[in-house]
Design a protein around this motif. Structure first.
Motif, PDB file in Angstrom:
ATOM      1  N   LEU A 858      33.156 -36.612 -49.613  1.00  0.00           N
ATOM      2  CA  LEU A 858      33.580 -35.888 -50.952  1.00  0.00           C
ATOM      3  C   LEU A 858      32.538 -36.330 -51.719  1.00  0.00           C
ATOM      4  CD1 LEU A 858      37.545 -36.894 -50.505  1.00  0.00           C
ATOM      5  CD2 LEU A 858      36.362 -35.170 -49.295  1.00  0.00           C
ATOM      6  N   GLU A 859      32.349 -34.994 -52.555  1.00  0.00           N
ATOM      7  CA  GLU A 859      31.336 -35.184 -53.501  1.00  0.00           C
ATOM      8  C   GLU A 859      31.795 -34.572 -54.787  1.00  0.00           C
ATOM      9  OE1 GLU A 859      28.113 -32.676 -51.648  1.00  0.00           O
ATOM     10  OE2 GLU A 859      27.390 -34.422 -50.540  1.00  0.00           O
ATOM     11  N   ASN A 860      31.021 -34.817 -56.017  1.00  0.00           N
ATOM     12  CA  ASN A 860      31.349 -34.283 -57.120  1.00  0.00           C
ATOM     13  C   ASN A 860      32.426 -34.746 -57.546  1.00  0.00           C
ATOM     14  OD1 ASN A 860      28.944 -32.805 -57.316  1.00  0.00           O
ATOM     15  ND2 ASN A 860      30.006 -31.044 -56.235  1.00  0.00           N
ATOM     16  N   MET A 861      32.783 -35.997 -57.709  1.00  0.00           N
ATOM     17  CA  MET A 861      34.003 -36.850 -58.285  1.00  0.00           C
ATOM     18  C   MET A 861      33.763 -37.253 -59.399  1.00  0.00           C
ATOM     19  SD  MET A 861      35.562 -38.414 -54.320  1.00  0.00           S
ATOM     20  CE  MET A 861      37.100 -38.354 -54.700  1.00  0.00           C
ATOM     21  N   LEU A 862      34.826 -37.528 -60.033  1.00  0.00           N
ATOM     22  CA  LEU A 862      34.533 -38.096 -61.427  1.00  0.00           C
ATOM     23  C   LEU A 862      34.800 -39.711 -61.343  1.00  0.00           C
ATOM     24  CD1 LEU A 862      36.582 -35.810 -63.973  1.00  0.00           C
ATOM     25  CD2 LEU A 862      34.084 -35.972 -63.483  1.00  0.00           C
ATOM     26  N   PRO A 863      33.838 -40.625 -62.270  1.00  0.00           N
ATOM     27  CA  PRO A 863      34.057 -42.011 -62.018  1.00  0.00           C
ATOM     28  C   PRO A 863      35.324 -42.735 -62.410  1.00  0.00           C
ATOM     29  CG  PRO A 863      32.364 -41.429 -63.696  1.00  0.00           C
ATOM     30  CD  PRO A 863      32.970 -40.149 -63.161  1.00  0.00           C
ATOM     31  N   ASP A 864      35.649 -43.785 -62.043  1.00  0.00           N
ATOM     32  CA  ASP A 864      36.871 -44.612 -62.118  1.00  0.00           C
ATOM     33  C   ASP A 864      37.995 -43.590 -62.446  1.00  0.00           C
ATOM     34  OD1 ASP A 864      38.018 -46.726 -63.012  1.00  0.00           O
ATOM     35  OD2 ASP A 864      37.349 -46.854 -65.126  1.00  0.00           O
ATOM     36  N   SER A 865      38.323 -43.058 -61.306  1.00  0.00           N
ATOM     37  CA  SER A 865      39.445 -41.679 -61.517  1.00  0.00           C
ATOM     38  C   SER A 865      40.408 -42.282 -60.081  1.00  0.00           C
ATOM     39  CB  SER A 865      39.003 -40.518 -61.536  1.00  0.00           C
ATOM     40  OG  SER A 865      38.168 -40.101 -62.566  1.00  0.00           O
ATOM     41  N   HIS A 866      41.638 -41.850 -60.286  1.00  0.00           N
ATOM     42  CA  HIS A 866      42.562 -41.850 -59.378  1.00  0.00           C
ATOM     43  C   HIS A 866      42.827 -40.391 -58.537  1.00  0.00           C
ATOM     44  CE1 HIS A 866      47.130 -43.271 -58.164  1.00  0.00           C
ATOM     45  NE2 HIS A 866      46.358 -42.999 -57.032  1.00  0.00           N
ATOM     46  N   TYR A 867      42.439 -40.409 -57.210  1.00  0.00           N
ATOM     47  CA  TYR A 867      42.398 -39.278 -56.622  1.00  0.00           C
ATOM     48  C   TYR A 867      43.324 -39.047 -55.470  1.00  0.00           C
ATOM     49  CZ  TYR A 867      38.370 -37.220 -58.355  1.00  0.00           C
ATOM     50  OH  TYR A 867      37.262 -36.452 -59.190  1.00  0.00           O
ATOM     51  N   LEU A 868      44.059 -37.957 -55.152  1.00  0.00           N
ATOM     52  CA  LEU A 868      44.931 -37.708 -54.189  1.00  0.00           C
ATOM     53  C   LEU A 868      44.206 -36.991 -53.131  1.00  0.00           C
ATOM     54  CD1 LEU A 868      48.469 -36.800 -55.735  1.00  0.00           C
ATOM     55  CD2 LEU A 868      47.599 -39.099 -54.840  1.00  0.00           C
ATOM     56  N   ILE A 869      44.384 -37.473 -51.944  1.00  0.00           N
ATOM     57  CA  ILE A 869      43.426 -36.471 -50.831  1.00  0.00           C
ATOM     58  C   ILE A 869      44.480 -36.094 -49.535  1.00  0.00           C
ATOM     59  CG2 ILE A 869      41.672 -36.711 -48.925  1.00  0.00           C
ATOM     60  CD1 ILE A 869      40.511 -38.954 -50.611  1.00  0.00           C
ATOM     61  N   GLU A 870      44.197 -34.778 -49.108  1.00  0.00           N
ATOM     62  CA  GLU A 870      45.197 -33.997 -48.395  1.00  0.00           C
ATOM     63  C   GLU A 870      44.422 -33.359 -47.353  1.00  0.00           C
ATOM     64  OE1 GLU A 870      48.441 -31.172 -49.578  1.00  0.00           O
ATOM     65  OE2 GLU A 870      47.043 -29.843 -48.737  1.00  0.00           O
ATOM     66  N   VAL A 871      44.730 -33.476 -46.141  1.00  0.00           N
ATOM     67  CA  VAL A 871      44.095 -32.601 -44.822  1.00  0.00           C
ATOM     68  C   VAL A 871      45.157 -31.827 -44.082  1.00  0.00           C
ATOM     69  CG1 VAL A 871      42.638 -33.130 -42.766  1.00  0.00           C
ATOM     70  CG2 VAL A 871      42.643 -34.787 -44.691  1.00  0.00           C
ATOM     71  N   ARG A 872      44.665 -30.641 -43.903  1.00  0.00           N
ATOM     72  CA  ARG A 872      45.419 -29.579 -42.943  1.00  0.00           C
ATOM     73  C   ARG A 872      44.714 -29.114 -41.866  1.00  0.00           C
ATOM     74  NH1 ARG A 872      49.701 -26.466 -46.224  1.00  0.00           N
ATOM     75  NH2 ARG A 872      49.895 -27.416 -48.115  1.00  0.00           N
ATOM     76  N   ALA A 873      45.069 -28.746 -40.754  1.00  0.00           N
ATOM     77  CA  ALA A 873      44.406 -27.961 -39.641  1.00  0.00           C
ATOM     78  C   ALA A 873      44.654 -26.560 -39.841  1.00  0.00           C
ATOM     79  CB  ALA A 873      45.025 -28.507 -38.485  1.00  0.00           C
ATOM     80  N   TYR A 874      43.524 -25.642 -39.467  1.00  0.00           N
ATOM     81  CA  TYR A 874      43.791 -24.195 -39.769  1.00  0.00           C
ATOM     82  C   TYR A 874      43.090 -23.477 -38.597  1.00  0.00           C
ATOM     83  CZ  TYR A 874      38.768 -23.898 -40.840  1.00  0.00           C
ATOM     84  OH  TYR A 874      37.383 -23.871 -40.821  1.00  0.00           O
ATOM     85  N   ASN A 875      43.532 -22.205 -38.348  1.00  0.00           N
ATOM     86  CA  ASN A 875      42.912 -21.076 -37.469  1.00  0.00           C
ATOM     87  C   ASN A 875      42.923 -19.886 -38.036  1.00  0.00           C
ATOM     88  OD1 ASN A 875      45.554 -20.365 -37.099  1.00  0.00           O
ATOM     89  ND2 ASN A 875      45.845 -21.468 -35.176  1.00  0.00           N
ATOM     90  N   GLY A 876      42.695 -19.045 -37.172  1.00  0.00           N
ATOM     91  CA  GLY A 876      42.438 -17.676 -37.781  1.00  0.00           C
ATOM     92  C   GLY A 876      43.867 -17.155 -38.333  1.00  0.00           C
ATOM     93  N   ALA A 877      45.049 -17.699 -37.980  1.00  0.00           N
ATOM     94  CA  ALA A 877      46.249 -17.087 -38.288  1.00  0.00           C
ATOM     95  C   ALA A 877      46.681 -17.763 -39.730  1.00  0.00           C
ATOM     96  CB  ALA A 877      47.413 -17.565 -37.483  1.00  0.00           C
TER      97      ALA A 877
END
Length: 1020
Positions: A858-877
């Motif tokens: 993950l890039e272009n984040m801001l320093p000293d910050s609290h982040y949430l991260i989420e992951v999803r699978a995807y296909n053509g539909a």
């Protein structure tokens, strides 16, 4: 007395320039007159400069207009201008010339045409309607009426005046025929159309009866069909030309222009009207070529080729000038004009035809005096050049050019005493020394122009000399006194010398001379005089000769010392040979061109004292990023001045250069060869990364990475996409003509997922290339899956770790089989991240990762910050359900200041010491903790260099001997790299022409400091 008066009169006219023949300052121009003109007259201007003032006459169609003898109600003369009142076409249309005359001769102006302009009305008959189906192309014929001039503009009126039709990609109005072309008719095109013709020169416009256009409903696709095709065209040099090309078809065709045999259109070219018009501005001879327009739509490709020829109106290369010649002498008058076709040359004398080509006079008479005009003409125009020939006769006179009163000559040298009186015809010359008449002998001779030549002059030749000139008009004489001085002689001459590049050489030169005279020494290199003031960096004059400092290869050659007085001069020469790198080869040229190789030939350059060991050939192709982006070429069958350059791209523009190598190293590269283009060939590279996915509503999306342009290998490059359901035998094919296309979408209702589909559908996909020479290879077949639905499972165990203040790593356990027996197809994963309290989820950053990977950065984040991260699978539909949110804190940022840095060079000059201050750390601040320091030492102009890491605040390096360097010191912190502190070095001295300094925010050695330090080390 009469002859003497005539001579004096002629001389007065010649020398005082009080009289001369006519010279035009204003000439008549072509005129188009219309009966509707509010001015009931035509004015044709003519003005000439002459002394005495000229008289004017006019001719129409080679017949003189009797303005003085016969009164005329239509013609009148105002100064030199011709006024035609109440002009009538039958009486006054024609070709006019102005004739200006005075006592010295007559000239005629360039021709001016008077024509009567008109534009007839369209016929009153009703126009037949045009009925077409929607999607078909339509052509509405204008059929313009008779007119003059022929140059008019065409527009079309839609339904009512003044609603004009605006051409676009579908609609085009030809300015050649006036016809309206509609590539594909739409329902909105139905209506009434009228052709409007406007003649700008006469200011009149007319329009036709309305033509009904009726469209019927039947939408089909039609192939591209070129209906407007530009013919072979001849354009005039430095003028503009427009080529037309338009096609019918549905979808509306896209038009592409090419110059045959070239990779690009000329720099002055501009395409407009959605590709229908190609404008070439300020046309040059190199623009003469074949041009091709190609119309492309999804149904077909159609193209047309024609030739553009460039010709030129006459232009003077050599013209004539006012000349005065002696009576009875020979004379030749000639003029040369450039143009295409080659201009025809003819002559006028005092307004009447006088021959063609070149005029030669074997013995001039007074009757040959007059005004001469050279005329050059071809299809594109006519030009005039005027000059006066004046034949004169007079007795000799020395008033303007007497013999010099005091003459000097060198002992044992050559003395020439000039005798150049004004006389016509050429006089007879007699010389006397005192009272002695001189005759030609082995030492003394009277030259053709009257000058007296004395060879091996001695003190005995001193005395008073008189030149007597006599012709049939009279005689005159002039006298001068000759004194003989000591001759100048070289006493110390320069010697042949051989040096290495960078060395210093002394060339000596001394001379003896007459003490009553002043002497000067002039040095030249290969006949070019050396300017010591401008070339002070390498040349210095000394009492006994000159010094050449820091000798370069360009200083090699023959040096000549000239010792010169006002009486004579003497020279001595020496050759300077410079050893060094070889000279660049010359005459690099391509003799044979093939598809992947060429035969390259060049001429050997000077070896500069060391035998040539070999040659290196470099190439630069059309896609080189910069002018210095040269690459070493592969060769075979190499000989001393010839080689075959192989492994080239077909259908690619190349230029070549060669450099030689001898014992001293690589020499300078040659001047690049002329650009050539290799022959075309069948493509051999297939598209890569072929893949795709199944979309919604029966869409099959096929993607690939386009082939780079250097692999097109020919014109008309494109792709063939082949696909089929996994179990089918027959392939489906689609042709893509755009070489930059990277995806194709095929829609088929049968691909839609049905309720009884229990598994993902599979398609076999492959893509190949083609060009005008043939088809290339297919890519490897790839399986594309058409999913039944979006992924039903979410990734698990999402975990992240901060890397710096701006970056983090995240990984997860990928989605596995659902366990229900139904195959679940995944195209990849979507990773979203946003600040928990400061950002909204819809505005989150997104990264897409292939299904084969389960981690990303993950890039272009801001320093000293609290982040949430989420992951999803995807296909053509679509995308599947989200994972659980992963929370993470980025690290604090590094300090915003750079280390303050100093440097010191050891007394021996062998070591460089660098030290800097630690950046203080605030335990309660918002900056990250320091870990160590990174030091980069690189050459100026380079991006990278060796990097050293240390936990101390100092470091030392071995000192480089030559070059310009930069030092960077930056801290490494938990949050990443800090700002660098930099300094520049100049080695060994700052007066090197290649010196470059980098300005830095913390510490930089300025140019003035560097010069001061250099002056301390080397006061000279």
């Amino acid at each position: 007395e009469g002859l003497l008066l005539t001579c004096l009169l002629v001389l007065s006219l010649v020398y005082d320039a009080t009289g001369y023949g006519p010279i035009f300052e204003e000439e008549p121009l072509d005129i188009v007159y219309t009966k509707e003109s509010p001015d009931r007259h035509i004015s044709m201007n003519c003005r000439a400069r002459a002394n005495p003032a000229p008289t004017y006459r006019w001719r129409r169609d080679n017949w003189e207009i009797k303005l003085m003898e016969l009164p005329n109600e239509h013609y009148s003369l105002v100064g030199g201008n011709l006024i035609i009142n109440n002009p009538e076409e039958k009486k006054h249309a024609g070709i006019y010339v102005c004739v200006a005359k005075n006592m010295y001769g007559t000239v005629i102006s360039k021709e001016a045409k008077v024509k009567f302009g008109y534009l007839e009305e369209f016929p009153d008959e009703e126009r037949d309607p045009v009925t077409v189906k929607e999607g078909q192309g339509a052509v509405l014929l204008c059929v313009p009426p008779k007119r003059w001039p022929a140059e008019v503009t065409f527009r079309w009126i839609y339904n009512e005046f003044p609603v004009f039709l605006h051409p676009d990609k579908r609609r085009f109005v030809s300015q050649s025929t006036g016809n309206l072309y509609i590539s594909k008719v739409e329902a909105s095109d139905a209506g009434n159309y009228s052709c409007y013709v406007f003649n700008p020169q006469i200011g009149k416009g007319v329009y036709s009866k309305f033509i009904p256009l009726i469209s019927t409903e039947e939408k089909k696709r039609y192939k591209a069909d070129l209906v407007v095709k530009f013919p072979d065209t001849t354009a005039m040099l430095n003028y503009n030309v427009t080529l037309e090309c338009f096609a019918l078809g549905n979808p509306a065709p896209h038009i592409v222009w090419r110059k045959i045999g070239a990779t690009d259109l000329p720099a002055s070219a501009q395409v407009s009207m959605s590709g229908a018009l190609l404008h070439l501005y300020n046309v040059q001879y190199e623009d003469s070529a074949g041009y091709e327009c190609e119309a492309i739509n999804q149904k077909w490709q159609d193209w047309h080729q024609a030739w553009l020829y460039v010709e030129a109106a006459p232009e003077w290369a050599v013209t004539i000038n006012n000349t005065q010649k002696d009576i009875g002498s020979e004379h030749t008058m000639s003029c040369v004009a450039n143009g295409k076709p080659v201009p025809y040359i003819r002559w006028l004398k005092d307004g009447y035809s006088y021959g063609k080509g070149e005029l030669k006079f074997s013995s001039l008479t007074f009757e040959d005096s007059g005004m001469y005009q050279c005329i050059a003409e071809n299809y594109w125009g006519i030009i005039y050049a005027s000059a006066e020939l004046r034949v004169i006769a007079c007795a000799p006179t020395f008033e303007l050019n007497p013999v010099k009163k005091y003459l000097l000559g060198a002992n044992n040298g050559r003395v020439v005493i000039e005798c150049k009186p004004r006389a016509a015809p050429r006089p007879r010359f007699t010389w006397t020394k005192g009272k002695e008449v001189l005759f030609n002998n082995s030492r003394i001779s009277i030259m053709f122009d009257g000058s007296l030549e004395i060879l091996n002059a001695t003190r005995n030749d001193e005395g008073v000399y008189t030149c007597l000139a006599e012709n049939d008009r009279g005689k005159a004489n002039s006298t001068g006194t000759l004194t003989i001085t000591e001759a100048t002689q070289i006493t110390v001459a320069p010697e042949n010398t051989q040096v290495m590049v960078g060395e210093e050489v002394h060339l000596q030169c001394q001379a003896s001379f007459d003490p009553s005279l002043d002497i000067t020494f002039i040095w030249s290199l290969d006949f070019r005089v050396i300017n010591f003031y401008l070339e002070w960096k390498h040349y210095e004059r000394i009492m006994v000769g000159e010094i050449i400092m820091n000798v370069q290869l360009r200083h090699e050659g023959r040096y000549t010392c000239t010792a010169q007085t006002v009486v004579d001069n003497v020279t001595a020469s020496a050759d300077l040979k410079v050893k060094g790198l070889p000279a660049p080869p010359g005459g690099v040229r391509v003799e044979e061109i093939r598809d992947t190789s060429v035969k390259l030939v060049w001429n050997q350059g000077a070896d500069h004292g060391s035998p040539i060991l070999g040659y290196t050939i470099q190439t630069r192709d059309f896609y080189a990023l910069t002018e210095v982006d040269w690459k070493d070429a592969s060769t075979c069958n190499g000989r001393s001045v010839m080689a075959d350059v192989v492994d080239l791209y077909p259908w690619m523009e190349y230029e070549f250069r060669v450099y030689a190598t001898n014992g001293f190293g690589d020499g300078e590269a040659s001047i690049p060869s002329m650009k050539i283009k290799t022959w075309d060939a069948v493509p051999v590279v297939a598209p890569t990364n072929v893949g795709g996915y199944g979309g919604k509503d029966g869409e099959l999306v096929i993607t690939w990475t386009p082939v780079q342009p250097q692999y097109f290998y020919g014109k008309k490059f494109g792709y063939v996409v082949a696909f089929k359901p996994h179990d089918d035998v027959d392939w489906w094919y689609e042709t893509i003509s755009d070489p930059e296309t990277r995806r194709y979408v095929h829609r088929d209702a049968s691909f839609r997922v049905k309720s009884n589909d229990f598994q993902v559908r599979e398609f076999q996909v492959k893509v190949k290339t083609f060009n005008s020479k043939g088809d290339g290879p297919y890519s490897l077949s790839t399986t594309v899956y058409y999913p039944r639905d979006v992924p039903s499972e979410s990734p698990t165990d999402v975990y992240s770790r901060p890397v710096s203040s701006h970056e983090a790593l995240v990984w997860w356990i990928p989605v596995m089989d659902t366990g229900t027996g139904l195959q679940q197809y995944i195209d990849g994963y979507q990773v979203k991240y946003w600040r928990k309290y400061d950002d909204t989820e819809p505005g989150a950053n997104r990264i897409f990762v292939p299904a084969s990977m389960n981690q990303t950065r993950l890039e272009n984040m801001l320093p000293d910050s609290h982040y949430l991260i989420e992951v999803r699978a995807y296909n053509g539909a679509g995308v599947g359900p989200p994972s659980e949110h992963c929370e993470m804190f980025t690290k604090r940022a590094p300090p915003s200041v750079a280390p303050q840095m100093w440097r010191y060079i050891s007394y021996s000059g062998k070591w460089l010491y660098v030290w800097w201050h630690h950046i203080p750390y605030d335990w309660f601040g918002n900056e990250s903790f320091p870990l160590y320091y990174k030091v980069m030492f690189r050459k100026t102009g380079y991006i990278t260099g060796p990097i050293y890491m240390t936990g101390w605040h100092f470091i030392d390096f071995p000192m480089p001997q030559v070059g310009d360097y930069e030092l960077e010191v930056r801290g490494r912190y938990e949050g990443g790299d800090g700002i660098d502190g930099s300094t520049g070095l100049c080695l060994p001295y700052c007066f090197d022409n290649a010196l470059v300094f980098r300005l830095v925010p913390i510490l930089a050695l300025t140019m003035a400091e560097c010069f001061n330090r250099t002056a301390t080390r080397n006061p000279g």
